[in-house]
Design an enzyme around this catalytic site. Structure first.
Site, short mmCIF file in Angstrom:
data_model
loop_
_atom_site.label_atom_id
_atom_site.label_comp_id
_atom_site.label_asym_id
_atom_site.label_seq_id
_atom_site.Cartn_x
_atom_site.Cartn_y
_atom_site.Cartn_z
N SER A 132 48.79 28.01 -11.93
CA SER A 132 48.83 26.75 -11.20
C SER A 132 48.45 26.87 -9.73
O SER A 132 48.46 25.88 -9.01
CB SER A 132 50.21 26.11 -11.33
OG SER A 132 51.20 27.02 -10.92
N ARG A 178 39.98 14.74 -9.10
CA ARG A 178 41.37 14.33 -8.83
C ARG A 178 41.94 15.19 -7.69
O ARG A 178 41.83 16.41 -7.69
CB ARG A 178 42.22 14.51 -10.08
CG ARG A 178 43.70 14.13 -9.91
CD ARG A 178 44.57 15.32 -9.58
NE ARG A 178 46.00 15.01 -9.61
CZ ARG A 178 46.96 15.83 -9.20
NH1 ARG A 178 46.65 17.02 -8.74
NH2 ARG A 178 48.21 15.49 -9.26
N THR A 233 53.00 24.16 -7.49
CA THR A 233 52.29 24.51 -6.26
C THR A 233 53.07 25.54 -5.46
O THR A 233 54.30 25.54 -5.53
CB THR A 233 52.20 23.22 -5.41
OG1 THR A 233 51.37 22.31 -6.10
CG2 THR A 233 51.69 23.47 -4.01
N THR A 258 56.46 20.12 -4.49
CA THR A 258 55.79 20.53 -5.71
C THR A 258 56.22 19.59 -6.82
O THR A 258 57.32 19.02 -6.76
CB THR A 258 56.10 22.00 -6.07
OG1 THR A 258 55.40 22.35 -7.27
CG2 THR A 258 57.58 22.24 -6.27
N GLY A 259 55.36 19.42 -7.80
CA GLY A 259 55.65 18.46 -8.87
C GLY A 259 54.47 17.53 -9.04
O GLY A 259 53.36 17.82 -8.60
N THR A 265 47.30 24.90 -4.40
CA THR A 265 47.50 24.61 -5.82
C THR A 265 46.17 24.41 -6.54
O THR A 265 45.17 24.07 -5.91
CB THR A 265 48.34 23.32 -5.97
OG1 THR A 265 48.73 23.16 -7.33
CG2 THR A 265 47.58 22.08 -5.54
N1 ASP Z 1 51.80 18.77 -6.62
C1 ASP Z 1 50.71 19.40 -7.31
C2 ASP Z 1 49.70 18.37 -7.70
O1 ASP Z 1 50.06 17.28 -8.12
C3 ASP Z 1 51.12 20.15 -8.50
C4 ASP Z 1 52.51 20.75 -8.47
O2 ASP Z 1 53.01 21.12 -7.46
O3 ASP Z 1 53.18 20.84 -9.48
O4 ASP Z 1 48.54 18.66 -7.65
#
Ligand code: ASP
Length: 304
Positions: free
Chosen positions: A57, A182, A154, A205-206, A172
């Site tokens: 990721s 995107r 991330t 993150t998320g 990320t």
């Molecule tokens: N926040 C990141 C994104 O949406 C991914 C993650 O941190 O899980 O690209």
């Protein structure tokens, strides 16, 4: 004082998302000890995660988008001078965090995207890696359902120096199988990362779509400015988003934060998430508090 007390007088202090942030923090501490530069520490620390081919990721080992291309997002901020740089949808570059820093330091701009960011990286001599054969067939592009999207995690790292300097970075590959082009929250200053020299820093993150619509990291920092501890600020940001969002608490969002006093904290939806805290003599992985509907109260407010 132990990091579990969520405050330390040790400087520098590095806090980052996920257990894989620990190796990044350890490198950041090492770099700081040899260079005295908090920005170098953040950049090289995050570089460890970007170089880890087993990390699906972050960096070029990330899950590709819906046409088989890995597109990377990254950002960096320096509290001193309130400087920032970021790159988004960057292809074939080993260290997007370093390109983001170069954007901050060498251009009059803050953000470069796509082919422009790539050309800038090439011109600046960054390591370029060819995409796998067959990747990038745009005829295959079709919108994915949420269930097809996967693998988001991330690295956001925020740091506090002995002189009170605050810096942060974020990198990320974003959501696996995302549509080409995107862009998530990570390269959006105030979304996936925010640094304020007067207050502290926050990172996320998320699911980026659920962070960037609410300027999540900016909100965490603003709550700290109003006097909340880092943990309270992360918790209150999630509650606020959950109260407003039609998805309620089912948001998949997580925040880390530090303040200028050396306090740190985190919070996430569901059962929370793991984050890493490092200073001289101690480097640990902690679990944040988790928030569910019972913590958030009435949710999904702005439905009409
Ligand atoms: N926040 C990141 C994104 O949406 C991914 C993650 O941190 O899980 O690209």
């Amino acid at each position: 004082m132990s990091p579990t007390a969520q405050q330390t007088s040790n400087r520098p202090l590095f806090v980052s998302t996920w257990p894989f942030g620990k190796a990044a923090n350890d490198e950041a501490l090492k770099v700081f000890e040899s260079t005295g530069s908090l920005l170098d520490a953040i950049e090289k620390g995050i570089g460890v995660t970007e170089s880890d081919a087993s990390n699906s990721s972050v960096g070029l080992g990330g899950i590709p988008n819906s046409v088989g291309v890995v597109q990377l997002d990254a950002s960096i901020m320096d509290g001193v001078g309130h400087r920032g740089g970021s790159v988004a949808a960057l292809e074939g570059v080993r260290h997007p965090i370093s390109v983001a820093r170069r954007v901050m330091e060498k251009t009059p701009h803050v953000m470069l995207v796509g082919e422009g960011a790539r050309q800038f990286a090439i011109k600046e001599g960054f390591e370029i890696v060819a995409p796998p054969a067959g990747a990038g067939n745009l005829k295959e592009v079709k919108a994915k359902t949420p269930a097809d999207l996967e693998g988001h995690d991330t690295i956001a790292m925020i740091g506090l120096g002995p002189d009170g300097r605050v810096c942060g970075g974020c990198s990320t590959s974003g959501l696996g199988h995302k549509l080409p082009g995107r862009v998530g929250d990570s390269p959006i200053l105030g979304g996936g990362l925010y640094v304020d020299q007067e207050v502290g820093a926050a990172g996320a993150t998320g699911l980026g779509e659920n962070v960037m619509r609410y300027c999540g990291s900016y909100q965490v920092v603003e709550f700290m400015r109003q006097g909340m501890t880092p943990e309270q600020a992360c918790v209150e940001t999630i509650k606020r988003i959950a109260r407003m969002d039609p998805k309620g608490f089912d948001l998949a969002i997580n925040f880390i934060a530090i303040d200028k006093q050396g306090r740190f904290g985190a919070a996430g939806t569901g059962s929370g998430f793991q984050y890493s805290v490092t200073h001289k003599g101690q480097s640990v992985v902690l679990r944040s508090p988790g928030l569910t509907s019972k913590d958030v109260g009435p949710v999904g407010g702005n439905r009409h």
